[in-house]
Write an enzyme that holds these catalytic residues in place. Structure first.
Site, mmCIF file in Angstrom:
data_model
loop_
_atom_site.group_PDB
_atom_site.id
_atom_site.type_symbol
_atom_site.label_atom_id
_atom_site.label_comp_id
_atom_site.label_asym_id
_atom_site.label_seq_id
_atom_site.Cartn_x
_atom_site.Cartn_y
_atom_site.Cartn_z
ATOM 1 N N ASP A 21 0.831 -1.207 0.000
ATOM 2 C CA ASP A 21 0.000 0.000 0.000
ATOM 3 C C ASP A 21 0.865 1.256 0.000
ATOM 4 O O ASP A 21 1.933 1.287 0.623
ATOM 5 C CB ASP A 21 -0.899 -0.008 1.238
ATOM 6 C CG ASP A 21 -2.018 1.008 1.158
ATOM 7 O OD1 ASP A 21 -2.313 1.497 0.045
ATOM 8 O OD2 ASP A 21 -2.596 1.334 2.211
ATOM 9 N N ASN A 69 -10.426 -2.903 -6.778
ATOM 10 C CA ASN A 69 -9.630 -1.955 -7.557
ATOM 11 C C ASN A 69 -10.247 -1.628 -8.917
ATOM 12 O O ASN A 69 -9.874 -0.630 -9.554
ATOM 13 C CB ASN A 69 -8.207 -2.473 -7.757
ATOM 14 C CG ASN A 69 -7.352 -2.357 -6.519
ATOM 15 O OD1 ASN A 69 -6.369 -3.082 -6.360
ATOM 16 N ND2 ASN A 69 -7.710 -1.465 -5.599
#
Length: 236
Positions: A21, A69
């Site tokens: 991340d 996503n």
């Protein structure tokens, strides 16, 4: 710095899972487009994979693209798909030469056919290697994985009284792999984000403020040293 190889051996650390991340936040801090963060993230993955090999860690699972996503802006999704294709085409041969085993987990049938073909070629080329097992979670969501496992079990005709934890594990994408000992999340966020929910039940969790593009061998070593200091209870 302590000898990390010795720590890996002493603690029985076999499998590290990572939530990679912070690519976009890293790029924003440096006034760069998100694409540069994602490209730098590829470099971080290569460095981490090499570090796992150096340290004697046998399994590395990384969260590359989640089922959620797809909700990002279309141009970013298109870029990520193209980057993934190009990265595999450019890096698979070298990873094969370094004895890496490449696998993918997730709902791969939903991916573009060109990408599916490239994934299959990478898996086929490296399947007989004996080095680090690199498992890439792509179009992956843990809840989706568990639902798929339950469907497979139901379709096989297993009666409810014969359903066990082992049976469910055997029908997950990660069948035949040990559960992660250590889950690392970069970027400082305190959540698991629908990642390996079944598999990380007893994993030690390590959160670092370091954004993924800046994660490297030294950062991995710090995580492993922290892992050494944990008292694993396995639910007790």
């Amino acid at each position: 710095m302590e000898d990390i190889n010795s720590i890996v051996t002493e603690t029985g650390l076999k499998h590290i899972a990572i939530i990679m991340d912070g690519n976009r936040r890293w790029a924003k801090l440096k006034n760069l487009p998100s694409a540069m963060g994602h490209k730098k993230g590829v470099d971080a993955l290569k460095a981490t994979l090499k570090a796992c090999d150096d340290f004697g860690v046998k399994y590395l699972t990384v969260y590359a693209f989640s089922t959620e996503n797809w909700n990002r802006k279309q141009d970013e999704v298109d870029f990520l798909m193209d980057l993934f294709c190009k990265t595999l085409q450019n890096e698979t041969k070298e990873m094969h030469e370094k004895n890496v085993v490449i696998k993918f987990i997730g709902n791969l049938s939903k991916l573009p056919e060109r990408l599916q073909s490239i994934l299959n070629e990478s898996v086929e080329l490296t399947k007989n290697n004996s080095g680090v097992n690199l498992q890439i979670a792509f179009n992956y969501g843990a809840r989706d994985e568990i639902v798929n496992a339950v469907k497979k079990i139901c379709d096989s005709g297993v009666s409810s009284e014969n359903i066990t934890e082992d049976l469910i594990s055997e029908n997950l994408y990660t069948a035949n792999m040990p559960d992660p000992d250590l889950l690392i999340r970069t970027g400082g966020e305190m959540r698991i984000s629908n990642y390996l929910l079944w598999q990380v039940a007893y994993s030690e969790i390590y959160i670092t403020q370091t954004f993924w593009p800046e994660f490297n061998k030294e950062a991995l070593a710090e995580a492993i040293m922290e892992f050494k200091n944990r008292q694993r209870r396995f639910g007790v």
